[in-house]
Design a protein around this motif. Structure first.
Motif, PDB file in Angstrom:
ATOM      1  N   ILE A   5       0.819  -1.206   0.000  1.00  0.00           N
ATOM      2  CA  ILE A   5       0.000   0.000   0.000  1.00  0.00           C
ATOM      3  C   ILE A   5       0.856   1.261   0.000  1.00  0.00           C
ATOM      4  O   ILE A   5       0.414   2.332  -0.419  1.00  0.00           O
ATOM      5  CB  ILE A   5      -0.943  -0.016   1.213  1.00  0.00           C
TER       6      ILE A   5
ATOM      7  N   VAL B 236      -2.423  -5.734  -4.438  1.00  0.00           N
ATOM      8  CA  VAL B 236      -3.025  -4.404  -4.324  1.00  0.00           C
ATOM      9  C   VAL B 236      -2.781  -3.693  -5.645  1.00  0.00           C
ATOM     10  O   VAL B 236      -1.634  -3.436  -6.016  1.00  0.00           O
ATOM     11  CB  VAL B 236      -2.415  -3.597  -3.157  1.00  0.00           C
TER      12      VAL B 236
ATOM     13  N   ILE C 271      -5.593   1.716  -8.478  1.00  0.00           N
ATOM     14  CA  ILE C 271      -6.623   2.244  -7.584  1.00  0.00           C
ATOM     15  C   ILE C 271      -6.162   3.602  -7.063  1.00  0.00           C
ATOM     16  O   ILE C 271      -5.098   3.713  -6.464  1.00  0.00           O
ATOM     17  CB  ILE C 271      -6.886   1.272  -6.422  1.00  0.00           C
TER      18      ILE C 271
ATOM     19  N   TRP D  17     -11.383   4.723   2.798  1.00  0.00           N
ATOM     20  CA  TRP D  17     -10.924   4.117   1.539  1.00  0.00           C
ATOM     21  C   TRP D  17      -9.913   3.019   1.814  1.00  0.00           C
ATOM     22  O   TRP D  17      -9.959   1.934   1.212  1.00  0.00           O
ATOM     23  CB  TRP D  17     -10.303   5.203   0.655  1.00  0.00           C
TER      24      TRP D  17
ATOM     25  N   LEU E 207     -10.086  -0.974   1.066  1.00  0.00           N
ATOM     26  CA  LEU E 207      -9.053  -1.644   0.266  1.00  0.00           C
ATOM     27  C   LEU E 207      -8.513  -2.878   0.990  1.00  0.00           C
ATOM     28  O   LEU E 207      -8.318  -3.945   0.380  1.00  0.00           O
ATOM     29  CB  LEU E 207      -7.923  -0.656  -0.027  1.00  0.00           C
TER      30      LEU E 207
ATOM     31  N   ALA F 191      -8.606  -6.686  -0.298  1.00  0.00           N
ATOM     32  CA  ALA F 191      -7.331  -7.303  -0.655  1.00  0.00           C
ATOM     33  C   ALA F 191      -6.973  -8.490   0.229  1.00  0.00           C
ATOM     34  O   ALA F 191      -6.488  -9.512  -0.254  1.00  0.00           O
ATOM     35  CB  ALA F 191      -6.225  -6.254  -0.593  1.00  0.00           C
TER      36      ALA F 191
END
Length: 759
Positions: free
Chosen positions: A6, A66, A70, A81, A85, A89
């Motif tokens: 991330i 990921v 996005i 958000w 996610l 994921a």
């Protein structure tokens, strides 16, 4: 692994890491809740069938990835958000894995295996696995595998886990004389004591002091009371909170050593192993007698801000945490209930862990201006000690859960506890400063509420409650700022900042923990002089002097970007006609740098400037292409490195924002990491030219005047862009290294650049 995936999307903000922590702790709690409810509703054998289907369904979400496509929200808080996610994921695979420890133990307890009456020793095994995961990731996995490869290895491991759990389910169904408990309200005929002849009871041996046989699953499996469940929460909360408290404190105020966070976590897991292992005996007598004075010393050392020498205070705090973990996790293990209530027990342990994480990771940075949660929770532990180990009122409803330490341990507590409390009260009264209390008031009130909950759970004596509340209130008013030269203290999710005044040398300095982020002289004649890493005779000073020596080059320097504000020292090199942009992740740093009572570099800037808040890599991406003549990266003066700022993708981004003859100038001064080979490998891969200078020899006079040693690297598209520095013998290209790692968003390896490990 998932957090590193991330990182390029949201940057290195600690709020991102805290959100990830909150997600995983909450998911773990949900997994324990699932284990509790499904075994209670359906019984272990039917639940095993249902769980097998859940195991298989998680395969649809593997391998874990990921998507880089996005896009996070630009103008709103990304926490929702990010949570969404994470759910998409990794949510289901991690949820399934999180159920394993309580479920397997519950299944094992419902077999006729000789050890099934006390399956809690399996908790030692699961925590041993956790330690192996914590230590193997930075040492073995991260250095040798990309994130893509790691994800596939995790998928293979998950497949192996499915096979092993299927095997456990088969054993549960086929084990002879399997015991089935469909709910916590049902009666287990095989576990009923012989009331007429208690000496013939073999399934429920007496409660040991530690490590022998079974724990608090005594003669009659009475349901745990609300008070007992509250005790489990508290006994889990205290070590969980101290884990984050000691980690924050030692990694910011004592030693910002890379990977040091893994040591407290390993200690935390190790104490679980010791507490739940049937083969290991924890010396409670010694630990309980030692702990009051040790905790008192830790609290006083914290309040007086004694941080040096590192070699003394680092192990001192870690040993204290080890002792506290052994004591309270040992008490937690000894109060374990009958196996009928096993999943209830683990559910409340998980609740305590989540509350500890929320208090330290989320609430404390908003409530306290320093790491006050650390000494406050140590005071909680101190005041609970005597009650935890010698109070016959704790478990009147279920006496077999009570642990009574030997009499000499109790006598030690009677001697050391009053001394400890007296020392604390004396120290706190000496440092009494009512003005600072108001800034910590919300946190102090919450801490008082938490201690009141502990008072209820353990039925503390009212005097102990009064003493505890008094200590908490006094801690919130303790201050040595004027004695220690502290002008201001600010705290955010990114750490604790202190503005210090050196009366002898007439300097103001900004420290982030023990890391110096800038210094300014208060003498009128030296007010505009850049100091520390940016001194006029430092490598960066030589760079700006080379521009002045070449008028053609000087005219081309019109726009400058600085990644990392500090106190704005680089603004001292600004010239009329230029435009400067400072990128800073923490609003608290901007607040301090703009305060003319502390620092004036920004105020005295000769060029107009802007401060752009947010993660530097993400914010630079929004800047126009080919506009900056210089990009300074000063994010590495701290010993904690934001890896995502020096990957191949990051350097490519900076190049796209750089003018045709522009330069990237990077401060890699660091006590523990040598990032030069990383930048050399990146330059070679991208076809860039390099110059580097390590300036270590600082004379005593220069040090007295405020100069620091520093290490700088310059990247350019070709050597001509370096101007006169190419002929300066103090600057040399980065030598090529066959072993230099190429860092990308998919691969980085902190362990390989630790000084002493790389050549």
């Amino acid at each position: 692994m998932v957090a590193k995936m991330i990182l390029p999307l949201l940057g290195g903000s600690p709020s991102v890491w805290n959100t990830c922590l909150f997600f995983f702790q909450t998911t773990l709690l949900l997994g324990y809740g699932y284990s509790h409810l499904t075994t209670r509703w359906w019984g272990t054998r039917r639940q095993a069938i249902i769980h097998s289907f859940l195991l298989l369904s998680a395969i649809a979400f593997l391998p874990i990835t990921v998507s880089k496509n996005i896009i996070p929200p630009q103008n709103s808080n990304p926490i929702i958000w990010l949570l969404a996610l994470l759910v998409l994921a990794v949510g289901l695979p991690f949820f399934v894995v999180s159920t394993s420890a309580p479920l397997v133990q519950k299944w094992f307890a419902n077999t006729s295996h000789p050890d099934s009456n006390d399956p809690y020793f399996l908790y030692s095994a699961s925590n041993l696995g956790s330690i192996l995961g914590v230590l193997s990731y930075p040492i073995l996995i991260e250095p040798n595998f990309t994130l893509t490869q790691q994800s596939w290895l995790w998928t293979i491991g998950y497949g192996l886990l499915i096979l092993l759990i299927f095997g456990c389910a088969v054993c549960l169904w086929k084990f002879p004389n399997a015991k089935e408990t469909t709910s916590e309200n049902s009666t287990d005929i095989n576990n009923q004591p012989n009331i007429l002849h208690p000496e013939k009871n073999t399934l429920n041996p007496p409660l040991p002091v530690n490590g022998e046989g079974a724990g608090g699953w005594g003669s009659i499996p009475t349901p745990p009371t609300i008070q007992q469940q509250a005790q489990w929460v508290v006994l889990s909360f205290l070590p969980s909170s101290l884990l984050l408290g000691v980690t924050t404190y030692i990694t910011t105020d004592i030693a910002a050593i890379p990977l040091l966070w893994a040591v407290p976590l390993a200690i935390y897991l190790f104490t679980f192993i010791l507490a739940f292992s049937p083969a290991i005996k924890i010396p409670y007598q010694t630990l309980v007698g030692l702990l009051p004075l040790w905790i008192t010393a830790q609290v006083i050392v914290f309040l007086l801000q004694v941080m040096k020498p590192m070699w003394l205070w680092l192990p001192f705090h870690l040993i204290g945490f080890l002792i506290i973990g052994c004591v309270f996790h040992g008490e937690l293990a000894q109060s374990r209930p009958n196996t009928k209530y096993l999943t209830t027990y683990y559910l409340w342990i998980s609740v305590g862990g989540v509350l500890g994480g929320l208090f330290n990771a989320i609430a404390a940075p908003l409530l306290f201006k320093s790491v006050l949660e650390y000494p406050i929770v140590m005071v909680f532990s101190l005041l609970l000690l005597r009650t935890t180990f010698y109070n016959s009122e704790i478990n009147n409803s279920n006496p077999e859960l009570l642990i009574k330490s030997p009499a000499d341990s109790y006598l030690k507590l009677r001697q050391t506890l009053p001394i400890s409390i007296g020392l604390l009260l004396g120290t706190l009264i000496v440092g009494f400063y009512p003005k600072i209390f108001i800034t910590n008031l919300p946190g102090i009130l919450i801490a008082c509420a938490i201690f009141s909950g502990i008072f209820y759970a353990f039925k503390l004596h009212p005097v102990r409650l009064l003493v505890g509340l008094s200590l908490i209130l006094l801690i919130g008013q303790f201050y040595i700022g004027y004695i220690g030269g502290i002008l201001d203290t600010e705290r955010s999710f990114f750490g604790v900042y202190r503005v210090l005044h050196d009366k002898q040398r007439n300097f103001n300095s900004l420290l982030h923990g023990t890391i110096l982020h800038g210094k300014q002289s208060l003498d009128a004649n030296r007010r505009d002089e850049p100091l520390t890493y940016f001194h006029p005779t430092s490598p960066v000073g030589q760079l700006f002097q080379s521009f002045k020596d070449n008028t053609t080059t000087n005219k081309s320097i019109s726009k400058v970007a600085v990644l990392g504000l500090g106190i704005g020292t680089l603004a001292a090199y600004s010239e009329p006609g230029q435009q400067w942009a400072f990128y800073e992740i923490d609003p608290k740093v901007e607040k301090i740098a703009r305060n003319p009572n502390y620092f004036t570099f920004l105020q005295d800037s000769k060029a107009p400037f802007s401060v752009v808040l947010g993660d530097a890599r993400l914010q630079v991406a929004d800047a126009p292409n080919n506009q900056y003549d210089l990009i300074f990266m000063d994010a590495f003066s701290s010993d904690a490195v934001p890896v995502h700022l020096i990957t191949k993708e990051a350097i490519q981004l900076y190049l796209s924002k750089l003018a045709p003859q522009g330069l990237i100038v990077i401060n890699i001064s660091n006590r523990y990491l040598n990032l030069e080979p990383v930048l050399g490998a990146l330059a070679e891969n991208l076809g860039l030219s390099t110059l580097r200078q390590l300036q270590l020899n600082i004379t005593p006079t220069e040090k007295e005047m405020g100069k620091s040693s520093s290490h700088w690297v310059i990247l350019g598209r070709n050597q001509n862009d370096f101007g006169k520095l190419v002929k300066d013998s103090r600057w040399q290209p980065i030598p090529k290294s066959l072993n230099a790692p190429l860092w990308t968003d998919d691969f980085s390896n902190i362990f390989s650049v630790l000084r002493g490990f790389n050549k």
